[in-house]
Write a protein that holds these residues in place. Structure first.
Motif, PDB file in Angstrom:
ATOM      1  N   ASN A 126       0.337   5.465   0.623  1.00  0.00           N
ATOM      2  CA  ASN A 126      -0.534   6.554   1.032  1.00  0.00           C
ATOM      3  C   ASN A 126       0.044   7.858   0.486  1.00  0.00           C
ATOM      4  O   ASN A 126       1.091   8.317   0.952  1.00  0.00           O
TER       5      ASN A 126
ATOM      6  N   THR B 285       0.845  -1.199   0.000  1.00  0.00           N
ATOM      7  CA  THR B 285       0.000   0.000   0.000  1.00  0.00           C
ATOM      8  C   THR B 285       0.878   1.246   0.000  1.00  0.00           C
ATOM      9  O   THR B 285       1.978   1.249   0.537  1.00  0.00           O
TER      10      THR B 285
ATOM     11  N   ILE C  30      10.718  -3.837  -0.759  1.00  0.00           N
ATOM     12  CA  ILE C  30       9.293  -4.200  -0.752  1.00  0.00           C
ATOM     13  C   ILE C  30       9.016  -5.669  -1.052  1.00  0.00           C
ATOM     14  O   ILE C  30       7.909  -6.140  -0.812  1.00  0.00           O
TER      15      ILE C  30
ATOM     16  N   GLU D 295       3.618   7.375   2.954  1.00  0.00           N
ATOM     17  CA  GLU D 295       4.045   6.143   3.594  1.00  0.00           C
ATOM     18  C   GLU D 295       3.763   4.943   2.695  1.00  0.00           C
ATOM     19  O   GLU D 295       2.737   4.887   2.026  1.00  0.00           O
TER      20      GLU D 295
ATOM     21  N   THR E 189       3.638   0.688   2.910  1.00  0.00           N
ATOM     22  CA  THR E 189       3.643  -0.467   3.793  1.00  0.00           C
ATOM     23  C   THR E 189       3.558  -1.744   2.960  1.00  0.00           C
ATOM     24  O   THR E 189       2.978  -1.757   1.870  1.00  0.00           O
TER      25      THR E 189
ATOM     26  N   ASP F 228       2.404  -5.637   3.840  1.00  0.00           N
ATOM     27  CA  ASP F 228       1.801  -6.508   4.851  1.00  0.00           C
ATOM     28  C   ASP F 228       1.761  -5.830   6.220  1.00  0.00           C
ATOM     29  O   ASP F 228       2.069  -6.425   7.249  1.00  0.00           O
ATOM     30  N   GLY F 229       1.417  -4.534   6.230  1.00  0.00           N
ATOM     31  CA  GLY F 229       1.275  -3.777   7.461  1.00  0.00           C
ATOM     32  C   GLY F 229       2.561  -3.206   8.032  1.00  0.00           C
ATOM     33  O   GLY F 229       2.530  -2.416   8.961  1.00  0.00           O
ATOM     34  N   GLU F 230       3.701  -3.586   7.474  1.00  0.00           N
ATOM     35  CA  GLU F 230       5.003  -3.098   7.947  1.00  0.00           C
ATOM     36  C   GLU F 230       5.415  -1.871   7.137  1.00  0.00           C
ATOM     37  O   GLU F 230       5.409  -1.903   5.908  1.00  0.00           O
ATOM     38  N   THR F 231       5.808  -0.797   7.818  1.00  0.00           N
ATOM     39  CA  THR F 231       6.259   0.417   7.135  1.00  0.00           C
ATOM     40  C   THR F 231       7.590   0.152   6.450  1.00  0.00           C
ATOM     41  O   THR F 231       8.481  -0.468   7.019  1.00  0.00           O
ATOM     42  N   VAL F 232       7.695   0.642   5.217  1.00  0.00           N
ATOM     43  CA  VAL F 232       8.921   0.498   4.425  1.00  0.00           C
ATOM     44  C   VAL F 232       9.527   1.883   4.253  1.00  0.00           C
ATOM     45  O   VAL F 232       8.834   2.818   3.847  1.00  0.00           O
ATOM     46  N   LYS F 233      10.794   2.018   4.567  1.00  0.00           N
ATOM     47  CA  LYS F 233      11.473   3.311   4.416  1.00  0.00           C
ATOM     48  C   LYS F 233      12.082   3.397   3.024  1.00  0.00           C
ATOM     49  O   LYS F 233      12.947   2.603   2.665  1.00  0.00           O
TER      50      LYS F 233
END
Length: 94
Positions: free
Chosen positions: A5, A3, A71, A10, A12, A14-19
């Protein structure tokens, strides 16, 4: 899955934030806005860098590799960011 945003910038998986770096984010955003379309390195470069794409293929390739490492579970067998050999890159419907 994956995802993005556009308001909070941001990403993500699987719910984990990716920098991601700003450039990586912009490439991923452009690919996701054109989901399902194959985009050449030149098209990506022109859209993200806002410059004429002279010898830009390697630059885009390096950024794509970096995005994949962040990712994808297995960057060598990508689930999200696909290569269409000889044509470019795409993100299939997620």
């Amino acid at each position: 899955g994956l995802t993005l945003n556009r308001y909070t910038k941001e990403v993500t998986v699987d719910g984990e934030t990716v920098k991601l770096t700003a450039r990586e984010y912009n490439i991923l955003e452009y690919l996701m806005m054109n989901m399902g379309r194959v985009l050449s390195s030149a098209q990506i470069y022109e859209a993200v860098w806002n410059e004429i794409p002279y010898h830009s293929e390697k630059t885009v390739t390096v950024h794509i590799r970096n995005i994949r490492e962040k990712i994808e579970i297995n960057p060598k067998e990508p689930k999200y960011l696909k290569v269409v050999w000889g044509l470019g890159y795409k993100i299939d419907k997620i």
